[in-house]
Write an enzyme that holds these catalytic residues in place. Structure first.
Site, PDB file in Angstrom:
ATOM      1  N   GLU A 116      14.494   6.908   1.991  1.00 53.18           N
ATOM      2  CA  GLU A 116      13.249   7.117   2.739  1.00 53.18           C
ATOM      3  C   GLU A 116      13.189   6.154   3.902  1.00 53.18           C
ATOM      4  O   GLU A 116      14.052   5.273   4.041  1.00 53.18           O
ATOM      5  CB  GLU A 116      12.043   6.922   1.815  1.00 53.18           C
ATOM      6  CG  GLU A 116      11.925   8.010   0.763  1.00 53.18           C
ATOM      7  CD  GLU A 116      10.778   7.759  -0.188  1.00 53.18           C
ATOM      8  OE1 GLU A 116       9.630   7.845   0.243  1.00 53.18           O
ATOM      9  OE2 GLU A 116      11.041   7.468  -1.364  1.00 53.18           O
ATOM     10  N   HIS A 241       0.429   7.737   6.116  1.00 53.95           N
ATOM     11  CA  HIS A 241       1.716   8.420   5.931  1.00 53.95           C
ATOM     12  C   HIS A 241       1.900   9.357   7.120  1.00 53.95           C
ATOM     13  O   HIS A 241       0.986  10.100   7.474  1.00 53.95           O
ATOM     14  CB  HIS A 241       1.727   9.204   4.620  1.00 53.95           C
ATOM     15  CG  HIS A 241       3.106   9.596   4.184  1.00 53.95           C
ATOM     16  ND1 HIS A 241       3.870  10.505   4.869  1.00 53.95           N
ATOM     17  CD2 HIS A 241       3.869   9.181   3.140  1.00 53.95           C
ATOM     18  CE1 HIS A 241       5.039  10.642   4.266  1.00 53.95           C
ATOM     19  NE2 HIS A 241       5.070   9.836   3.214  1.00 53.95           N
ATOM     20  N   ARG A 288       7.178   3.536   8.147  1.00 57.35           N
ATOM     21  CA  ARG A 288       6.045   4.440   8.270  1.00 57.35           C
ATOM     22  C   ARG A 288       5.055   4.095   9.364  1.00 57.35           C
ATOM     23  O   ARG A 288       4.503   4.969  10.025  1.00 57.35           O
ATOM     24  CB  ARG A 288       5.273   4.351   6.954  1.00 57.35           C
ATOM     25  CG  ARG A 288       5.384   5.558   6.176  1.00 57.35           C
ATOM     26  CD  ARG A 288       4.835   5.351   4.847  1.00 57.35           C
ATOM     27  NE  ARG A 288       5.793   5.940   3.928  1.00 57.35           N
ATOM     28  CZ  ARG A 288       5.645   5.953   2.644  1.00 57.35           C
ATOM     29  NH1 ARG A 288       4.603   5.358   2.098  1.00 57.35           N
ATOM     30  NH2 ARG A 288       6.522   6.532   1.886  1.00 57.35           N
ATOM     31  N   HIS A 349      -2.908   6.887   3.345  1.00 64.16           N
ATOM     32  CA  HIS A 349      -2.022   7.104   2.205  1.00 64.16           C
ATOM     33  C   HIS A 349      -2.052   5.955   1.202  1.00 64.16           C
ATOM     34  O   HIS A 349      -2.064   6.172  -0.005  1.00 64.16           O
ATOM     35  CB  HIS A 349      -0.598   7.280   2.745  1.00 64.16           C
ATOM     36  CG  HIS A 349       0.444   7.514   1.709  1.00 64.16           C
ATOM     37  ND1 HIS A 349       0.439   8.619   0.879  1.00 64.16           N
ATOM     38  CD2 HIS A 349       1.540   6.790   1.348  1.00 64.16           C
ATOM     39  CE1 HIS A 349       1.495   8.573   0.071  1.00 64.16           C
ATOM     40  NE2 HIS A 349       2.167   7.457   0.327  1.00 64.16           N
ATOM     41  N   ARG A 384       3.892  -1.373   3.686  1.00 69.25           N
ATOM     42  CA  ARG A 384       4.712  -1.197   2.482  1.00 69.25           C
ATOM     43  C   ARG A 384       5.957  -0.372   2.775  1.00 69.25           C
ATOM     44  O   ARG A 384       5.885   0.674   3.436  1.00 69.25           O
ATOM     45  CB  ARG A 384       3.886  -0.483   1.415  1.00 69.25           C
ATOM     46  CG  ARG A 384       4.677  -0.095   0.194  1.00 69.25           C
ATOM     47  CD  ARG A 384       3.775   0.529  -0.832  1.00 69.25           C
ATOM     48  NE  ARG A 384       3.252   1.807  -0.413  1.00 69.25           N
ATOM     49  CZ  ARG A 384       3.771   2.982  -0.739  1.00 69.25           C
ATOM     50  NH1 ARG A 384       4.846   3.056  -1.496  1.00 69.25           N
ATOM     51  NH2 ARG A 384       3.203   4.094  -0.322  1.00 69.25           N
TER      52      ARG A 384
HETATM   53  P1  FAD Z   1      -3.402   5.137  -9.699  1.00 66.74           P
HETATM   54  O1  FAD Z   1      -2.197   5.838 -10.124  1.00 66.74           O
HETATM   55  O2  FAD Z   1      -4.128   5.665  -8.541  1.00 66.74           O
HETATM   56  O3  FAD Z   1      -4.403   5.093 -10.942  1.00 66.74           O
HETATM   57  C1  FAD Z   1      -5.720   4.622 -10.780  1.00 66.74           C
HETATM   58  C2  FAD Z   1      -6.535   5.056 -11.958  1.00 66.74           C
HETATM   59  O4  FAD Z   1      -7.799   4.407 -11.940  1.00 66.74           O
HETATM   60  C3  FAD Z   1      -6.825   6.537 -12.003  1.00 66.74           C
HETATM   61  O5  FAD Z   1      -6.657   6.974 -13.333  1.00 66.74           O
HETATM   62  C4  FAD Z   1      -8.313   6.613 -11.616  1.00 66.74           C
HETATM   63  O6  FAD Z   1      -8.976   7.742 -12.109  1.00 66.74           O
HETATM   64  C5  FAD Z   1      -8.817   5.342 -12.251  1.00 66.74           C
HETATM   65  N1  FAD Z   1     -10.070   4.812 -11.692  1.00 66.74           N
HETATM   66  C6  FAD Z   1     -10.336   4.491 -10.408  1.00 66.74           C
HETATM   67  N2  FAD Z   1     -11.592   4.011 -10.312  1.00 66.74           N
HETATM   68  C7  FAD Z   1     -12.121   4.016 -11.554  1.00 66.74           C
HETATM   69  C8  FAD Z   1     -13.394   3.660 -12.096  1.00 66.74           C
HETATM   70  N3  FAD Z   1     -14.407   3.224 -11.337  1.00 66.74           N
HETATM   71  N4  FAD Z   1     -13.589   3.796 -13.424  1.00 66.74           N
HETATM   72  C9  FAD Z   1     -12.603   4.279 -14.233  1.00 66.74           C
HETATM   73  N5  FAD Z   1     -11.399   4.655 -13.761  1.00 66.74           N
HETATM   74  C10 FAD Z   1     -11.159   4.518 -12.443  1.00 66.74           C
HETATM   75  N6  FAD Z   1       4.505   5.337  -4.320  1.00 66.74           N
HETATM   76  C11 FAD Z   1       5.810   5.162  -4.587  1.00 66.74           C
HETATM   77  O7  FAD Z   1       6.237   4.051  -4.923  1.00 66.74           O
HETATM   78  N7  FAD Z   1       6.674   6.228  -4.502  1.00 66.74           N
HETATM   79  C12 FAD Z   1       6.266   7.463  -4.149  1.00 66.74           C
HETATM   80  O8  FAD Z   1       7.056   8.387  -4.095  1.00 66.74           O
HETATM   81  C13 FAD Z   1       4.897   7.659  -3.840  1.00 66.74           C
HETATM   82  N8  FAD Z   1       4.454   8.874  -3.447  1.00 66.74           N
HETATM   83  C14 FAD Z   1       3.109   9.055  -3.275  1.00 66.74           C
HETATM   84  C15 FAD Z   1       2.626  10.324  -2.987  1.00 66.74           C
HETATM   85  C16 FAD Z   1       1.264  10.547  -2.899  1.00 66.74           C
HETATM   86  C17 FAD Z   1       0.746  11.919  -2.592  1.00 66.74           C
HETATM   87  C18 FAD Z   1       0.358   9.473  -3.081  1.00 66.74           C
HETATM   88  C19 FAD Z   1      -1.112   9.690  -3.000  1.00 66.74           C
HETATM   89  C20 FAD Z   1       0.832   8.195  -3.350  1.00 66.74           C
HETATM   90  C21 FAD Z   1       2.201   7.978  -3.448  1.00 66.74           C
HETATM   91  N9  FAD Z   1       2.706   6.712  -3.723  1.00 66.74           N
HETATM   92  C22 FAD Z   1       4.040   6.547  -3.966  1.00 66.74           C
HETATM   93  C23 FAD Z   1       1.816   5.597  -3.985  1.00 66.74           C
HETATM   94  C24 FAD Z   1       1.701   5.426  -5.510  1.00 66.74           C
HETATM   95  O9  FAD Z   1       1.666   6.684  -6.109  1.00 66.74           O
HETATM   96  C25 FAD Z   1       0.484   4.645  -5.900  1.00 66.74           C
HETATM   97  O10 FAD Z   1       0.336   3.516  -5.108  1.00 66.74           O
HETATM   98  C26 FAD Z   1       0.594   4.234  -7.365  1.00 66.74           C
HETATM   99  O11 FAD Z   1       0.811   5.369  -8.150  1.00 66.74           O
HETATM  100  C27 FAD Z   1      -0.647   3.508  -7.785  1.00 66.74           C
HETATM  101  O12 FAD Z   1      -0.641   3.388  -9.185  1.00 66.74           O
HETATM  102  P2  FAD Z   1      -1.881   2.693  -9.873  1.00 66.74           P
HETATM  103  O13 FAD Z   1      -1.654   2.776 -11.329  1.00 66.74           O
HETATM  104  O14 FAD Z   1      -2.118   1.381  -9.252  1.00 66.74           O
HETATM  105  O15 FAD Z   1      -3.125   3.598  -9.442  1.00 66.74           O
HETATM  106  C1  SIN Z   2       6.774   9.922  -0.026  1.00 64.80           C
HETATM  107  O1  SIN Z   2       7.359  10.555  -0.892  1.00 64.80           O
HETATM  108  O2  SIN Z   2       6.915  10.102   1.186  1.00 64.80           O
HETATM  109  C2  SIN Z   2       5.811   8.871  -0.446  1.00 64.80           C
HETATM  110  C3  SIN Z   2       6.534   7.679  -0.892  1.00 64.80           C
HETATM  111  C4  SIN Z   2       5.660   6.477  -0.950  1.00 64.80           C
HETATM  112  O3  SIN Z   2       4.467   6.525  -0.653  1.00 64.80           O
HETATM  113  O4  SIN Z   2       6.202   5.426  -1.278  1.00 64.80           O
END
Ligand code: FAD
Ligand code: SIN
Length: 525
Positions: A116, A241, A288, A349, A384
């Protein structure tokens, strides 16, 4: 009131990984995960590209991954944290695979590695273009095998419980004793008392409206921590993004993974020009921040609404095999990747800043940890590197687990009051929350987008002050519901983004203010 040993707010990669580790190590302790929608709903679930980690020790090295991360972070990464996360990453991924997560392999049975933007090597471990869904599936299945984990789905954490709730307590230090939680089905609000609380509540893309993030990403954890007086840093570094599918006036939401550019797709303007090489020698695979700004500039110059991602020169069968989700989603919108270009625009993003934590995930509030996208660890700096986010979530869940294992928090004897909403009214429909949310999102898009300036930031600040006053009045007057709490949180998060943007006087990574000159990247490598 409910009592638990460990209260985890959020059920994405960060929250669930930590829950699994704590539950396996402490079978007699209670782990409670509250999550505000279905347990699988999260940014994690939508992750496409994968997880960056060095598995190919012949062609790649930790040093190269470290350098790529530092370059993307534009001089603001914490080098020690970068080294730690990158070196621990492969171990955490192996653990995830032992728990049942499946990643793609090549004909030799070795992990298939994608590439990427900003990566000098192929090192992104993936499960087709639905990596996050696979990780979420495996983690949720694992939690089901551990009886001391309780997942409270459709439960919304409203506020952290701190000394602020006990005015009679005289202490200089702020500690966290759990959280007040709204049962979103019954509408009741109750406290969960916890020995220690972990914010794993994810990002805040919804503050901008046009975002790749799902509806749950409203920055609640950051807003709660801010109100609890925890240190919040680097909020000006919003990552846009470059390639979200352009969906007319509805803004954008579906992500077209950067991995597709790693696979060879080109970015073109309407005239068909591959303009990225005019902006950066890495072309489509520049980091990015650079690609998003280049697209923003092309769109402004041409007056067009989007640019295009061209896959028509690629091997279509291989493309379908690697990116089935993107292929199908585009097809449903009458975009055939074999012959059509995909219209794309930058969209909010990822948040590079958040609740500041140390190397063990501890925040500045006692017994409060933060993990994953809601936290600011120092890994990402000003921007990032792709696929370093899931990596950070996995590594920090492990750091927090290890710290807690060695420093088990004591049960507090403090007695926590029930939620008191005497005198509040049922929210009237005329108090149109949706309208206020849209207004907030418009302010942020207009005044705090990819390219900012001080006049716009000051205007945003004024408009947010008004929205803040209006929202606080509603919060005091009415019985709470999810929409009102989320609006309040998004106003807090937007305020942090604007204020921290105004403080930064030099452009770095994802922060670009046209009132300042860009510093030369070569100066800081
Ligand atoms: P999340 O996975 O967002 O989980 C947060 C949780 O908290 C959720 O369950 C939510 O419902 C809960 N929550 C929030 N507020 C509250 C509240 N007030 N009360 C109770 N529950 C709450 N990163 C990569 O490294 N590689 C990738 O390929 C990549 N692709 C991506 C593609 C997309 C479309 C997106 C949106 C993001 C992508 N990212 C990627 C970023 C990455 O997915 C996230 O940064 C990462 O998954 C965050 O994980 P997390 O557990 O911190 O939060
Ligand atoms: C992507 O697949 O382009 C998202 C990857 C990321 O947010 O790290």
């Amino acid at each position: 009131m409910m009592e638990t040993n460990f209260l985890i707010i959020g059920s994405g990669a960060a929250g669930l990984t930590l829950a699994v580790k704590l539950a396996a190590k402490f079978p007699k302790k209670k782990i409670t995960v509250v999550t505000k929608a279905h347990q699988s709903e999260s940014n994690t679930k939508y992750a496409q590209g994968g997880v960056a980690a060095v598995f190919d020790l012949k062609g790649d090295s930790f040093q190269k991954h470290i350098e790529d991360t530092l370059i993307a972070g534009d001089g603001l990464c914490d080098k020690e944290i970068v080294e730690m996360v990158i070196k621990e990453g492969p171990l955490r991924l192996k653990e995830l695979m032992e728990w049942g997560a499946n990643f793609d392999t090549n004909e030799d049975g070795e992990l298939s590695l994608g590439r990427e933007g900003g990566h000098s090597k192929f090192r992104v471990i993936h499960h087709k273009d639905t990596t996050g869904n696979e990780i979420e599936r495996a983690l949720l299945e694992r939690t089901e095998q551990l009886p001391n984990i309780t997942i409270l789905a459709h439960h919304f954490a409203i506020d952290l419980i701190t000394e602020h709730h006990f005015p009679e307590l005289k202490t200089d230090e702020t500690s966290c004793y759990g959280a007040y939680v709204l049962d979103q089905i019954s509408g009741s609000i109750f406290p969960i008392k916890a020995d220690c609380t972990i914010l794993a509540s994810g990002g805040m893309g919804q503050v901008y409206g046009h975002t790749t993030n799902p509806a749950v990403a409203t920055g609640d954890g950051i807003a709660m921590a801010y109100r609890a007086k925890a240190r919040i840093e680097n909020m000006e570094f919003i990552q846009f993004h470059p390639t979200a599918l352009y969906d007319g006036k509805n803004g954008s939401s579906f992500l077209i993974s950067e991995a597709i550019r790693g696979f060879g797709a080109f970015i073109r303007n309407k005239k068909g020009e591959r303009f990225m090489l005019n902006y950066d020698p890495r072309g489509e695979l520049a980091s990015r921040d650079i690609v998003s700004r280049a697209i923003d500039s092309e769109i402004k110059k041409s007056g067009e609404e989007c640019v295009y991602l061209d896959c028509t020169h690629l091997d279509i069968d291989a493309l379908k095999l690697h990116f089935p989700n993107i292929y199908e989603t585009c097809l449903q919108k009458d975009i055939d990747l074999e012959k059509d270009w995909i219209p794309v625009v930058p969209a909010a993003h990822y948040l590079c800043g958040g609740v500041a934590v140390d190397v063990d995930g501890k925040t500045s509030v006692k017994n409060l940890f933060a993990c994953g996208e809601c936290s600011y660890t120092g890994l990402h700096g000003a921007n990032r590197l792709a696929s370093n986010s899931l990596l950070e979530a996995l590594v920090y869940a492990d750091r927090i687990f290890k710290y807690i294992s060695k420093n088990l928090p004591l049960r507090t004897t403090i007695s926590i009051a029930e939620w008191d909403d005497t005198g509040t009214l049922l929210l009237r429909e005329s108090e149109n929350m949706q309208e206020k949310t849209i207004e907030l999102q418009q302010v942020m898009r207009r005044f705090a987008g990819v390219v900012r300036n001080n006049t716009d930031l000051n205007e945003a600040s004024l408009q947010l002050e008004r929205l803040y006053t209006e929202t606080e009045l509603l919060y005091q007057k009415y019985k709470l519901n999810t929409v009102l709490c989320q609006l309040r949180n998004m106003v807090n998060v937007a305020h942090l983004i604007i204020q921290q943007s105004l403080i930064r006087k030099k452009n770095r990574g994802g922060y670009y203010n046209e009132d300042y000159n860009k510093i030369n990247i070569k100066e800081i490598i």
